[in-house]
Design an enzyme around this catalytic site. Structure first.
Site, short mmCIF file in Angstrom:
data_model
loop_
_atom_site.label_atom_id
_atom_site.label_comp_id
_atom_site.label_asym_id
_atom_site.label_seq_id
_atom_site.Cartn_x
_atom_site.Cartn_y
_atom_site.Cartn_z
N THR A 11 -13.78 -47.28 40.35
CA THR A 11 -14.45 -46.02 39.98
C THR A 11 -14.08 -45.57 38.58
O THR A 11 -14.80 -44.77 37.98
CB THR A 11 -14.07 -44.86 40.94
OG1 THR A 11 -12.76 -45.09 41.40
CG2 THR A 11 -15.05 -44.73 42.06
N ARG A 15 -17.61 -47.07 15.88
CA ARG A 15 -18.39 -48.31 15.68
C ARG A 15 -17.53 -49.55 15.84
O ARG A 15 -17.82 -50.60 15.27
CB ARG A 15 -19.06 -48.33 14.30
CG ARG A 15 -20.05 -47.20 14.12
CD ARG A 15 -21.18 -47.64 13.20
NE ARG A 15 -22.17 -46.60 13.10
CZ ARG A 15 -22.11 -45.62 12.20
NH1 ARG A 15 -21.14 -45.60 11.31
NH2 ARG A 15 -23.04 -44.70 12.19
N LYS A 38 -16.44 -60.18 27.18
CA LYS A 38 -17.43 -59.35 27.86
C LYS A 38 -16.76 -58.04 28.27
O LYS A 38 -15.69 -58.06 28.89
CB LYS A 38 -17.95 -60.06 29.10
CG LYS A 38 -18.97 -61.11 28.79
CD LYS A 38 -19.94 -61.28 29.96
CE LYS A 38 -19.69 -62.56 30.70
NZ LYS A 38 -20.53 -62.70 31.89
N LEU A 78 2.50 -61.19 37.59
CA LEU A 78 1.96 -61.56 38.91
C LEU A 78 2.98 -61.35 40.02
O LEU A 78 2.61 -61.29 41.20
CB LEU A 78 1.48 -63.01 38.89
CG LEU A 78 0.39 -63.31 37.86
CD1 LEU A 78 0.02 -64.79 37.88
CD2 LEU A 78 -0.85 -62.45 38.16
N GLU A 126 -11.24 -67.67 41.18
CA GLU A 126 -11.79 -68.03 39.87
C GLU A 126 -11.14 -69.31 39.36
O GLU A 126 -11.78 -70.17 38.76
CB GLU A 126 -11.56 -66.89 38.85
CG GLU A 126 -12.30 -65.60 39.18
CD GLU A 126 -13.82 -65.71 39.09
OE1 GLU A 126 -14.32 -66.59 38.38
OE2 GLU A 126 -14.51 -64.91 39.76
N VAL A 127 -9.82 -69.44 39.59
CA VAL A 127 -9.12 -70.63 39.12
C VAL A 127 -9.70 -71.86 39.81
O VAL A 127 -9.99 -72.88 39.18
CB VAL A 127 -7.60 -70.50 39.41
CG1 VAL A 127 -6.88 -71.78 39.04
CG2 VAL A 127 -7.02 -69.30 38.67
N GLU A 129 -23.63 -66.63 26.38
CA GLU A 129 -24.12 -67.01 27.71
C GLU A 129 -25.60 -67.37 27.73
O GLU A 129 -26.42 -66.69 28.32
CB GLU A 129 -23.87 -65.86 28.70
CG GLU A 129 -23.94 -66.32 30.12
CD GLU A 129 -23.32 -65.33 31.09
OE1 GLU A 129 -22.26 -64.76 30.77
OE2 GLU A 129 -23.88 -65.15 32.17
N ARG A 180 -22.41 -71.61 29.42
CA ARG A 180 -21.54 -70.58 29.99
C ARG A 180 -21.99 -70.18 31.39
O ARG A 180 -21.22 -69.62 32.16
CB ARG A 180 -21.46 -69.38 29.05
CG ARG A 180 -20.32 -68.45 29.40
CD ARG A 180 -19.99 -67.44 28.31
NE ARG A 180 -19.07 -66.44 28.83
CZ ARG A 180 -18.63 -65.43 28.12
NH1 ARG A 180 -18.98 -65.29 26.88
NH2 ARG A 180 -17.80 -64.56 28.67
N ASN A 214 -20.59 -69.49 36.45
CA ASN A 214 -21.15 -68.69 37.53
C ASN A 214 -21.28 -69.45 38.83
O ASN A 214 -21.95 -68.99 39.75
CB ASN A 214 -22.53 -68.17 37.12
CG ASN A 214 -22.40 -67.06 36.11
OD1 ASN A 214 -21.51 -66.22 36.24
ND2 ASN A 214 -23.24 -67.06 35.11
N HIS A 256 -21.40 -67.71 42.15
CA HIS A 256 -21.69 -66.30 41.88
C HIS A 256 -23.10 -65.89 42.29
O HIS A 256 -23.32 -64.72 42.54
CB HIS A 256 -21.47 -65.99 40.40
CG HIS A 256 -20.02 -65.84 40.06
ND1 HIS A 256 -19.11 -66.85 40.23
CD2 HIS A 256 -19.31 -64.78 39.59
CE1 HIS A 256 -17.92 -66.44 39.84
NE2 HIS A 256 -18.01 -65.18 39.46
N HIS A 316 -22.41 -62.93 44.40
CA HIS A 316 -22.75 -61.57 43.95
C HIS A 316 -23.59 -60.84 44.96
O HIS A 316 -23.44 -59.64 45.16
CB HIS A 316 -23.53 -61.65 42.63
CG HIS A 316 -22.64 -61.53 41.44
ND1 HIS A 316 -22.96 -62.02 40.21
CD2 HIS A 316 -21.42 -60.96 41.30
CE1 HIS A 316 -21.97 -61.77 39.37
NE2 HIS A 316 -21.02 -61.14 40.01
N HIS A 320 -14.15 -59.17 44.81
CA HIS A 320 -15.05 -60.07 44.08
C HIS A 320 -14.73 -61.54 44.36
O HIS A 320 -15.60 -62.32 44.75
CB HIS A 320 -14.91 -59.76 42.58
CG HIS A 320 -15.60 -60.73 41.69
ND1 HIS A 320 -16.96 -60.73 41.52
CD2 HIS A 320 -15.13 -61.75 40.92
CE1 HIS A 320 -17.30 -61.69 40.67
NE2 HIS A 320 -16.20 -62.33 40.29
N ARG A 324 -16.22 -51.28 97.97
CA ARG A 324 -17.46 -51.72 98.58
C ARG A 324 -18.38 -50.50 98.65
O ARG A 324 -17.94 -49.40 98.99
CB ARG A 324 -17.17 -52.25 99.97
CG ARG A 324 -18.29 -52.99 100.60
CD ARG A 324 -17.72 -54.07 101.49
NE ARG A 324 -17.02 -53.51 102.65
CZ ARG A 324 -17.64 -53.08 103.75
NH1 ARG A 324 -18.95 -53.15 103.85
NH2 ARG A 324 -16.97 -52.62 104.76
#
Ligand SMILES: NC(=O)c1ccc[n+]([C@@H]2O[C@H](COP(=O)([O-])OP(=O)(O)OC[C@H]3O[C@@H](n4cnc5c(N)ncnc54)[C@H](O)[C@@H]3O)[C@@H](O)[C@H]2O)c1
Length: 1607
Positions: free
Chosen positions: A85, A131, A153, A181, A195-196, A265, A269, A273, A276, A280, A292, A896
Site C-alpha cells: 500500500t 526532473r 524499472k 537475508l 525468481e532465482v 523490454e 527481456r 517473464n 509471469h 500474473h 508474487h 431409532r
C-alpha cells in the site's frame, strides 16, 4: 573495518552492482566517496528500519565526520509503513513534500533500503523529483536483490492496477548485502527464490542443477546467523555463504546481461517473464494473500505444461522444475491447500484467468504470449511465443474430453514412462547402495518425487542430474540414514509405495539421541490406507513404531534404533509392498533375516519376484525356500546381511500398467500399437495383459522379449472374456473392465461361463486388493461404468461386467476419477469411442504418466479438449500430490425413529452422493434381517456383527457417501471408539429429535427389533453416547418450536444447507465476501427470537448473514439476574427455529461485558460450551474475542470444519488509536486466530474514521492479510459503518434495540453510499416486444426501492435488436437487462460470454455487465428461466416425490428448452414431450442428447407416469375440449396415474389456464404453479445476479400480485 570482499556485476556497461556480506560500512564509504552531495536521504520501511537503520546512522555519522570537505553534507532518514500500500501516489506525494520541506536540491542522493516496495517507490521519486536525482538501491529482500533493484524499472500502483505509473530510471549503484537475508522471514526468502529459479530455468542449466541439489545448504546460509560479520571477507566466509552469494550473483548476472542488451523490454527481456503470463493472472486474483513469487511459481509450472503440450518440453523438464520449486517451499499447483482454501480461490476460473491475461503487456493484440521452455536452461524462442487460447485453457482446465475417433498416428510406436514400481525400487536400492548409480528412464512423477524427497530428508543419498535431466545420478549412502530435522515430518502425499517402503527404511535409521524419532505422514486418503500388518511385523521384531492418529494407518512415529532382523513374520494378504519393503531393507538388519509370510494367500507374487530380481542386480541374492518333499516354493525368504553395490548404470523398464492404455486403445479402435521396452522378458506382471487379456478378446498380439504389438479386431467386435483371474496383474483390471464394457461377441470357446447372466459377461477375479488402492477401485468402476449405462455386479474378489454395443452407451458421461490415475486413464480409453466423455480430474494422471493427455494427442493422435466444469474453479480439482482430498463421507447416528433414513436419503440426493443404510448392508452380508439375526443368535452377537459392519462400511465408502447407522450402534465401546476415531477426520452427525415425537413414531413402527424396555430409558442411556461420538448435530424438530408444522420445502432447504456446509460440498458462506463485494449482517437483539420469525424476510432485507447475539438471549424460564448465561439447550432451540425460516449464514456471538456485551467475562467454560454447540450445529461464523484463553481458542479452531472464525476485539474505552502499534498488534493476533478479523474502536471525531480507513488499506495489503471488519462505534463513527466493506453489522427499524451505538440499517447505508458517490445509480431494462403489460418493471423497481438502491428499471421496446439496445448496453450507467421474446437468441452476438446454462439452453434472458480488473466491462449472458421453473417445482414437491423420475413438457417452442433443462436439473430421468408438430419436438430431442426425451402422441401413453408437468404453450392455444380443433388438447390423463405432483403453466394469463383449471378440478394431490409465480421466481434470481443481494421476495410479490390483479 570497511574492507570487504566484493563481487561486482556489470550492467549497461558499468560495474555498478556490488555484492557481498555485511556491507553497511562499505556502502556508506562508497556512497560518500563516489556520489558527493550536500544531502543524503535514506528511505526504509519500519520493519527494515527497526533492524538495520541504527547501523546506517552510526556509519553515516562517522563517515561524514571523517570527510575532509568543509561543507558537511546532511544525512536525513525517512521511514514509511511496510507493504504494497505504500507504493501509492499519496505516499509518493508525502515523500516529495518531505524533500521539498527539507530543501533538498538536484544534487540530493536518495538511498532506498528495503524490499521491492521501497526500491520501486523511491526509484520513481528519484526519477521525477527535480526532473530526476541520483539514487542508490540497497535491496534487503531476495526478490529485490535479484529482480526489482536490477534493471531500472520503477513504479507505483493505482486503484486500477499494479505498477501502472512509473519510469525507467537507473540507480547509480546497487549494493547486494546478502547478510540482510538473515533477518528476512522465510516465506519472503522463498518468494525471492522463485525468481532465482526462473532465471536459471530459462538461461543456465548448470546454475539450475546447483539450485536443485543444494537447497539445504542455501537455506543453511540464511538460517545460521553469522557472528562477528563473518562472510564480509573471503577468509571468514562459510561455504554455504559462498554458495548463496554465487547463486545471487549468477541470477543477477543473467538479468543484468539481458537488461544491457534490451533495456526497454522489446524482445529478449521478455524472457524474464517466464511464468509471469499465467502467474500474473493468478496474482491478480490472489494478491495480497499469496505473494508474487508464489504465483509465479505456479505460473512457471503451468507454462511449462503449456510447453509440454506443444511438444516443446519433455516431462523431465516439468518434473525437475516442480521438484526444485517444491524444495524451496513454493506452491506448484492451484490445488495447494494454502491456495485452494482461500475464499478468493473460487474466482480462479479458466475464463477469469484468460480474461486477465488479455491485458498482459507482452501480448500482441488479442494473441497471448508465453515464454516457452525447450529444456531446463533454454527457451524455444529468444522471446515470448504466441500461444492459442485453446492450449492455455486446456492446461488450466481441471477436466478434459477425449474426442472420439480413429487414432491418427496408427500404426503407433511408442514407449511408456518408466515403471513406477521399478523406479521406486531402483531409487531405494541405489540410495541404500554403495557407490554411484546412473538411473535412466526414471519416472518423473509425484510418486518418485515423494520418494526422492524423503530419501533426501533422511540424508540417505545425494541426487543430481545429467543429460538435461534424462539421467538421475544417485550417490548412495551405504545405508547410513539420519533422523530429519526436529519438527520436520516426512510428507508422502498419497504415495502408497513410498509409504510402505519407507516405513521399514525408517527403522534402519540410527541415532544416539534417545528422544529423536522419525515421523512419516501423508494426505487424508493416505491416512486411511492400511499399513497395520507391516507395522505389526516390525514391532514384533523389536522396532518401536507408534500410530499418531488412527490405528493401522499413517502417520507413524518410528524410533531410530536399527532393524533387529533374524526371523520376521509378516501377513502378506493385503499388499505385496509390505513384503518388498522388508526384503529391500533386510540386508541392513543387525542379523540376517528370514522372512516368513503368514496369514493366508500372498497377494501379487510378481511384484515380490521383481523386488528379488532387482536386489540381485544390486548384489544381494535372496533365497526362497522350497518344500523339501514337493519342491514347491514356500513363502519363506532368506536374505543375507550385506550392502548393495550400485551398478554404474541401471535402465528402468517402461511401465507395463501404463502400457495397457495405448494397447487397449488399439483394441477398442481396431488399430495398431507397439510398445517398445516391454515384452515377455519383463519383470512386471502387467506385461502379461496383452497375451492374457487382449488376445482372448480377439486382438492380434505379437510379443517379443522386449516389445509388444497389438492390433485390434474390427471396431465393435471385441469378445467377452468369461472368467479371468487378474491376480498377477491387478492394476490392469480397470483397463480390462472398460474393454469388457464394449465386448459384445461371445467369449472364445472354452471360456464361456455356465452360470453367467449374459453371454457377454466378463468375470474379473483375484483383485480384492484394489479396494484399498488410491480409492476403492471396484466400486469406482461400478459407479462410473453405470454412467455409460453399463451394468456390473460386485463380487467378493472382483466384479462382473456385462458388455454392451458401444453405439448404445450413454454419451456425455462425466467421469469422476477419485484422484486415481488409473481410473482416469482407463476411462479415456472408453472416451475414444463414446462421444462427449468428460474426465473430471485430469491432473490425477500425474502419479504415473504426467503427460498422458499430451501423449494421447501428440503420439496416439486423439484430440483432447479442456473442459470447464460448470461453475467450478480450476482449484476445485482434487488432483496433484498436494491436492485437497475428495470430500469424506458423512456418518449419521441417532435414536431409532429420529429420521436418519429420511434425512440421510434427502442429504444424499441434494449432495448427489450415494446413501448407505447399515441395516441393508447387514442384511446383504448375513442374508437375514436384523430382527431374525437377533432371534437366531442374541443381542451381544448382533452388536458384534453390527460393529464389524461399521468398520467395513467406513473402509469401503471413505468418500462421497452418506452412511446411516442403526440406533443401537453406540451401545458397545468398540463401535463408539470407531465412531470417535472417524469423527477426527469426517463428520459424524447426530440426528436430534424431540423424544415425544420419537415415541409417537416408534409406536407405529415394527420392522426392527423391539427394545424390550421403555423407549425413554433407552433414550436416556444412549443420549450421552451419541453426544460423545458425534461432531455435528442436526436438529430434526418438526414444528415444536415455531408452532407451525414445518413444510417439506423448509426441511429440504435446511438439509441442503446443513449437509452442504459440513461436508464441504457447498459451504454456506457469504458469497459477497469471496467476490470482494460489500457484505452485511443483521444483528438480532431479541431475548427470544421466535416472535420475530414471521418477519425474518423483512428484517434481513439486504443482509448476507444474521448475527445471533447469544449474550442477549434470555430464556423465558431463566431468573433475571445479570449478566445472563443462556442455557445451551435454549440456544440450540433458538438456532433450530431460526434455521427453519432462513438459510442465511449465522454469525454466533457471545459478547462479553468488558467488550460491550452481556456475557460474564470470566465464564470461560460456559462460553466455550456454547461455541462448541454452535460448531456442532453447523453455524457458519463464530465470533471469538481474541482475549479468550489461547488453549480453548485453539481447540475450537481445530474443530471448526468448514465454518469460519471471526476473531474480534472491541475497544469500548475509546482509547484505541488506529495509527498505533497496538492496533497493528491486535490485527495480527486476530489474523492468526481467525478467518476474518474484526476490530471495533470508538470515534471521537470524524477524522478517526479516516485513520480507520487507512489502517484497513494498510493491513489488507500486508502479507497473509485476511478480510477485516473495522468499525468505530458512536455517532461520530457512523461514517466507518458506511465505508466498511466486510460484513458490516446492520440493524433494522423493527428490531427492539440496536446492537451497538451508531448502527445503521441496510437502506440507510445504501442511501449514504449513493450520496458520497460510492453507489452510482444504474439503468436496467427489459428488451423485447410486446412488453407493455410486463410485470418486470414493477418487480425490480419495488425491489430497488425496498433495499434503498438508487437504480431504475424501464421497458425498452424495439422491433429488433438494433442501435437502441446497443446504445443502452454500452452506456457506462448500464446495470443489466432482462431479455424476453423474441430477442432471447438475437441478443447473443452482442454479448462477450455466456453462462453454461445459457449455452445449454441456447437462449439468454439476463444480461449482467461484469467489471474486470483493468476497469473494462464485459457483458455476460445468463438464463434464469430454468431456475424460475426449477425453484417453483422444488418448493412444492411433496416429500413422497423427492426425486421425480418422469416429467412432461407440453409444447416445443423456445421456453420448452428451459423447461427440459429445469427438469434435468431436478434429476428427472425421462421427459415426455407433447406437441402438435412432431418436427419441432424432434428438433428438441436432438438439442438435448443427454436427456432421455420421449415424444408422446397421446397423453397417458407412458411407462412411468410423470409427477411434474410444465406447459409452455400459450393458454389460448390449449383446450380441454376433446372435440375442439386448432388447439392442443389437454386431458385428465395427465394426472390420472399419479396422485401427487406439481404442474406449471408458463402462460401468464389468464391466471387460471385450462391446464391449471383441469388440475384444480381433477387432481387434488397436485400443486399448481402459475406463469406469474415463475416470473417472480426467475426475477428474484435475476435481481440477485445484478446486485449481489437477495430480492425482498415478500414485499415484491405483494406489489406485483396487486398490479397483476388490476391489469
Ligand atoms: N521494478 C521491478 O522490476 C520489479 C520486479 C519485481 C517486483 N517488483 C516489485 O517489488 C515489490 C515486492 O517486493 P518485495 O517482495 O521485496 O516486498 P516488500 O518490499 O514489501 O518486502 C517484503 C517484506 O519483507 C520486509 N523486509 C524486507 N527486507 C527485510 C529484511 N532484510 N529483514 C526483515 N524483513 C524485511 C518488508 O518490510 C516487507 O514486510 C512489488 O511491489 C513488486 O511490484 C518490482
Amino acid at each position: 573495518m570497511t574492507s570487504a570482499d566484493i563481487r561486482k556485476v556489470s550492467i549497461l556497461g558499468r560495474d555498478s552492482i556490488h555484492c557481498g556480506f555485511h556491507l553497511i560500512p562499505y556502502i556508506v564509504r562508497t556512497v560518500l566517496d563516489t556520489l558527493p552531495s550536500s544531502t543524503y536521504v535514506l528511505f526504509t520501511d519500519t520493519n527494515v528500519g527497526n533492524l538495520h537503520l541504527p547501523l546506517f546512522e552510526s556509519e553515516f555519522d562517522a563517515g561524514i565526520d571523517a570527510l575532509k570537505s568543509q561543507i558537511r553534507p546532511r544525512f536525513i532518514t525517512y521511514v514509511i509503513p511496510p507493504g504494497e500500500t505504500s507504493k501509492s501516489r499519496q505516499c509518493k506525494a508525502e515523500i516529495e513534500d518531505f524533500l521539498l520541506l527539507n530543501k533538498c536540491t538536484r544534487d540530493t542522493v536518495l538511498l532506498a533500503v528495503g524490499g521491492g516496495v521501497i526500491g520501486d517507490l523511491i526509484g520513481f521519486v528519484a526519477a521525477t523529483f527535480m526532473r530526476g536525482v541520483r539514487f542508490v538501491q540497497i535491496p534487503t529482500t531476495l526478490l529485490a536483490m535479484v529482480d526489482s533493484s536490477v534493471g531500472g524499472k520503477t513504479a507505483i500502483d493505482t486503484p486500477h492496477g499494479k505498477n501502472l505509473i512509473g519510469a525507467f530510471w537507473q540507480p547509480e549503484c546497487i549494493f547486494i548485502d546478502a547478510a540482510f537475508l538473515e533477518t528476512l522471514p522465510a516465506r519472503e526468502f522463498s518468494n525471492g527464490m522463485a525468481e532465482v529459479i526462473k532465471t536459471a530455468a530459462i538461461w543456465n542449466e548448470v546454475e539450475f542443477s546447483a539450485l536443485e541439489s543444494r537447497f539445504s545448504e542455501i537455506f543453511a546460509a540464511i538460517q545460521t546467523p553469522s557472528k562477528d560479520y563473518s562472510g564480509r571477507t573471503q577468509g571468514t566466509r562459510s561455504s554455504a555463504q559462498e554458495l548463496l552469494l554465487s547463486v545471487i550473483v549468477g541470477s543477477i548476472s543473467v538479468k543484468a546481461h539481458i537488461v544491457t542488451i534490451d533495456e526497454r523490454e522489446t524482445g529478449l527481456r521478455n524472457l524474464v517473464n517466464f511464468g509471469h503470463t499465467i502467474g500474473h493472472a493468478i496474482e491478480a486474483v490472489l494478491t495480497p494473500t499469496i505473494l508474487h513469487g508464489e504465483c509465479v511459481s505456479i505460473g512457471m509450472i503451468l507454462e511449462a505444461e503449456v510447453a509440454r503440450s506443444l511438444g516443446a518440453l519433455s516431462q523431465v523438464g516439468v518434473g525437475r522444475l516442480t521438484r526444485c520449486l517444491k524444495a524451496y517451499n513454493l506452491p506448484v499447483s492451484l490445488s495447494d491447500p494454502k491456495i485452494a482454501n482461500l475464499p478468493a480461490a473460487r474466482s480462479l476460473t479458466v475464463g477469469r484467468l484468460l480474461d486477465i491475461m488479455k491485458v498482459d503487456k507482452k501480448n500482441s493484440g488479442p494473441q497471448k504470449k508465453i515464454v516457452i521452455l525447450s529444456r531446463i536452461g533454454a527457451t524455444y524462442e529468444q522471446k515470448a511465443t504466441v500461444v492459442a487460447d485453446t492450449v492455455i485453457s486446456r492446461t488450466l482446465s481441471e477436466a478434459v474430453k477425449v474426442i472420439p475417433g480413429i487414432p491418427s498416428k496408427s500404426p503407433i510406436h511408442m514407449a511408456t514412462p518408466g515403471s513406477k514400481s521399478i523406479s521406486n525400487r531402483a531409487l531405494l536400492l541405489a540410495a541404500l547402495g554403495k557407490g554411484t548409480c546412473r538411473l535412466k528412464n526414471l519416472l518423473h512423477s509425484d510418486d518418485t518425487q515423494v520418494m526422492m524427497n524423503a530419501l533426501m530428508e533422511l540424508k540417505g543419498a545425494k541426487f543430481s542430474w545429467e543429460d538435461g535431466g534424462e539421467t538421475l545420478v544417485v550417490k548412495g549412502g551405504s545405508g547410513t540414514l539420519s533422523v530429519p530435522a526436529k519438527g520436520k515430518e516426512i510428507y508422502l502425499g498419497n504415495a502408497g509405495t513410498a509409504a510402505r517402503f519407507l516405513t521399514t527404511v525408517c527403522t534402519l535409521v540410527q541415532s544416539s539421541q534417545t528422544d529423536e524419532r522419525t515421523v512419516i505422514t501423508g494426505n487424508a486418503r493416505m491416512k486411511q490406507r492400511p499399513i497395520g500388518p507391516l507395522v505389526d511385523a516390525l514391532r514384533e521384531n523389536g522396532s518401536s513404531v507408534n500410530y499418531l492418529e488412527s490405528q493401522g494407518c499413517l502417520p507413524l512415529s518410528i524410533a531410530p534404533a536399527g532393524l533387529r532382523g533374524s526371523t520376521i513374520k509378516l501377513a502378506a494378504s493385503v499388499s505385496s509392498q509390505y513384503v518388498s519393503s522388508i526384503l529391500l531393507c533386510a540386508p541392513y538388519a543387525q542379523e540376517a533375516v528370514t522372512l516368513e509370510l503368514v496369514g493366508g494367500q500372498v497377494i501379487s507374487q510378481p511384484y515380490i519376484d521383481m523386488t528379488i530380481a532387482m536386489m540381485k542386480t544390486f548384489g544381494i541374492t535372496v533365497i526362497r525356500q522350497t518344500d523339501p518333499e514337493t519342491q514347491k516354493p514356500l513363502d519363506v525368504y532368506m536374505i543375507p546381511k550385506g550392502h548393495y553395490v550400485n551398478p554404474t548404470d541401471y535402465h528402468i523398464e517402461s511401465d507395463a500398467s501404463s502400457a495397457t492404455y495405448p494397447l487397449a486403445i488399439a483394441a477398442i479402435t481396431g488399430t495398431e500399437v507397439t510398445i517398445a521396452n516391454i515384452g515377455s522378458g519383463s519383470l512386471q506382471g502387467d506385461a502379461r495383459f496383452a497375451k492374457e487379456v487382449l488376445e482372448p478378446m480377439g486382438c492380434e498380439v505379437i510379443q517379443t522379449e522386449t516389445e509388444t504389438t497389438v492390433r485390434g479386431p474390427p471396431i465393435g467386435t471385441l469378445k467377452a472374456l468369461g472368467r479371468v483371474d487378474m491376480e498377477p496383474m491387478t492394476d490392469a483390471f480397470l483397463t480390462a473392465s472398460v474393454l469388457a464394457a464394449v465386448a459384445v461377441s461371445p467369449p472364445l470357446a472354452g471360456r464361456e461361463l455356465s452360470d453367467a447372466k449374459h453371454i457377454t459377461t466378463t468375470r474379473i477375479v483375484g483383485i480384492a486388493n484394489q479396494r484399498v488402492k488410491e480409492c476403492n477401485r471396484i466400486q469406482a468402476m461400478i459407479d462410473q461404468l453405470a454412467k455409460f449405462g453399463i451394468e456390473t455386479r460386485e463380487l467378493e474378489d472382483g466384479l462382473e461386467v456385462y458388455g454392451k454395443d458401444m453405439r448404445e452407451l450413454k454419451e456425455g458421461a462425466s467421469v469422476h476419477c477419485y484422484d486415481d490415475h488409473r481410473v482416469a486413464m482407463a476411462f479415456s480409453v472408453l472416451g475414444a469411442v463414446v462421444k462427449e466423455t468428460v474426465l473430471e480430474e485430469k491432473r490425477c494422471v500425474e502419479k504415473t504418466w504426467p503427460n498422458w493427455w499430451d501423449d494421447l494427442e501428440n503420439k496416439i493422435g486423439l484430440r483432447i479438449e479442456g473442459v470447464e466444469l460448470a461453475e467450478v474453479s480450476v482449484v476445485a480439482s482434487p488432483s496433484g500430490g498436494e491436492a485437497p482430498e475428495a470430500l469424506v463421507s458423512v456418518v449419521i447416528i441417532g435414536m431409532r425413529g429420529s429420521g436418519k433414513t429420511f434425512i440421510g436419503e434427502l442429504a444424499a440426493s441434494v449432495l448427489e452422493w450415494s446413501f448407505v443404510d447399515a441395516d441393508v448392508a447387514f442384511e446383504a452380508k448375513h442374508k437375514i434381517g436384523v430382527r431374525e439375526f437377533v432371534h437366531q443368535h442374541d443381542w451381544p452377537a448382533f452388536r458384534a456383527a453390527e460393529t464389524e459392519i461399521l468398520g467395513e462400511l467406513l473402509a469401503t465408502y471413505p468418500v462421497g457417501h452418506i452412511i446411516s447407522l442403526g440406533g443401537g450402534i453406540v451401545e458397545t465401546p468398540a463401535a463408539r471408539e470407531l465412531l470417535k476415531t472417524y469423527a477426527m477426520k469426517g463428520p459424524v452427525v447426530h440426528i436430534v429429535r424431540e423424544i415425544d415425537e420419537v415415541v409417537k413414531y416408534l409406536g407405529e413402527e415394527t420392522a426392527r427389533p423391539a427394545y424390550g424396555e421403555l423407549v425413554i430409558d433407552v433414550f436416556r442411556r444412549r443420549e450421552p453416547w451419541f453426544k460423545e461420538c458425534c461432531n455435528y448435530e442436526f436438529v430434526n424438530y418438526t414444528g415444536v418450536l415455531t408452532g407451525s408444522v414445518t413444510s417439506p420445502d423448509s426441511v429440504r432447504r435446511e438439509v441442503t444447507r446443513f449437509f452442504g456446509h459440513i461436508s464441504g460440498k457447498q459451504p454456506n458462506l457469504v458469497p459477497n465476501l469471496a467476490n470482494g463485494q460489500r457484505s452485511y449482517f443483521l444483528s438480532l437483539t431479541y431475548p427470544d427470537i421466535t416472535p420475530a420469525l414471521p418477519y425474518m424476510e423483512e428484517l434481513t432485507t439486504g443482509a448476507d448473514a444474521i448475527e445471533l447475539r447469544v449474550d442477549l438471549l434470555r430464556s423465558p424460564h431463566a431468573d433475571n439476574s445479570t449478566p445472563s448465561l443462556p442455557p445451551v439447550a435454549y440456544v440450540s432451540e433458538q438456532i433450530a427455529a431460526l434455521r427453519h425460516s432462513t438459510s442465511l449464514p449465522i454469525v454466533f456471538t457471545a459478547r462479553t461485558v468488558s467488550q460491550g456485551g452481556n456475557f460474564p467475562n470470566n465464564a470461560v467454560n460456559e462460553a466455550f460450551e456454547l461455541f462448541h454447540c454452535a460448531q456442532r450445529l453447523g453455524v457458519e461464523y463464530i465470533d471469538l474475542e481474541i482475549s479468550w484463553p489461547k488453549k480453548q481458542v485453539e481447540n475450537l479452531v481445530t474443530r471448526k470444519g468448514f465454518s469460519q472464525i471471526i476473531a474480534s476485539w472491541h475497544d469500548w474505552s475509546g482509547s484505541l488509536q488506529w495509527t498505533s502499534k497496538q492496533a497493528e498488534d491486535l490485527y495480527r493476533s486476530a489474523r492468526d486466530i481467525g478467518d476474518i478479523v474484526k476490530i471495533v474502536g470508538k470515534a471521537n471525531r470524524l477524522e478517526d474514521n479516516m485513520a480507520l480507513y487507512e489502517f484497513v488499506s494498510r493491513m489488507s495489503a500486508s502479507p497473509n492479510a485476511k478480510p477485516i471488519i473495522a468499525i468505530n462505534m458512536g455517532l461520530e463513527g457512523q461514517m466507518s459503518r458506511i465505508l466498511n466493506k466486510t460484513l458490516s453489522p446492520i440493524t433494522h427499524p423493527l428490531l427492539p434495540s440496536k446492537a451497538a451505538p451508531g448502527q445503521l440499517s441496510f437502506t440507510q447505508i445504501q442511501t449514504a453510499l449513493h450520496l458520497i458517490g460510492q453507489l452510482p445509480a444504474k439503468n436496467f431494462y427489459l428488451f423485447g416486444t410486446p412488453i407493455a403489460q410486463s410485470m418486470s418493471p414493477t418487480l425490480h423497481n419495488t425491489a430497488f426501492q425496498t433495499l434503498g438502491l438508487p437504480h431504475k428499471y424501464a421497458l425498452l421496446e424495439t422491433t429488433a435488436v438494433g442501435d437502441e439496445i446497443k446504445a443502452a448496453i454500452s452506456s457506462p450507467n448500464f446495470g443489466g437487462a432482462s431479455v424476453t421474446i423474441p430477442f432471447k437468441l438475437d441478443i447473443i452476438p452482442l454479448l462477450d460470454s455466456l453462462s453454461p446454462h445459457a449455452k445449454a439452453i441456447g437462449a439468454v434472458n439476463t444480461i449482467i455487465p461484469q467489471k474486470m480488473l483493468d476497469g473494462t466491462v464485459v457483458l455476460y449472458g445468463d438464463n434464469t428461466d430454468w431456475l424460475g421453473i426449477r425453484n417453483c417445482i422444488l418448493s412444492r414437491l411433496p416429500s413422497s416425490t423427492r426425486n421425480p423420475t418422469a416429467g412432461l413438457v407440453i409444447g416445443a417452442g423456445g421456453t420448452s428448452r428451459a423447461a427440459i433443462y429445469a427438469l434435468k436439473s431436478l434429476g428427472v430421468r425421462i421427459v415426455y414431450l407433447y406437441n402438435r408438430t412432431r418436427a419441432s419436438a424432434e428438433a428438441l430431442v436432438s438439442a438435448f442428447p443427454d436427456v432421455d426425451i420421449r415424444i408422446v402422441e397421446e397423453l397417458g401413453s407412458w411407462t412411468i407416469a410423470p409427477s411434474v408437468v410444465v406447459s409452455t404453450v400459450p393458454a389460448s392455444a390449449t383446450t380441454t375440449e376433446a372435440s375442439a380443433t386448432g388447439a392442443l388438447h389437454i386431458s385428465e390423463a395427465i394426472f390420472a396415474k399419479q396422485s401427487e405432483g406439481v404442474v406449471v403453466d408458463m402462460a401468464y394469463r389468464p391466471a387460471v389456464t385450462p391446464l391449471l383449471g383441469l388440475a384444480d378440478a381433477t387432481a387434488k394431490g397436485w400443486k399448481t404453479v402459475r406463469g406469474l409465480d415463475v416470473l417472480l421466481e426467475q426475477g428474484y434470481v435475476q435481481f440477485n445476479l445484478w446486485t449481489g443481494r437477495q430480492c425482498p421476495r415478500r414485499a415484491v410479490a405483494e406489489v406485483v400480485e396487486k398490479a397483476y390483479a388490476k391489469n
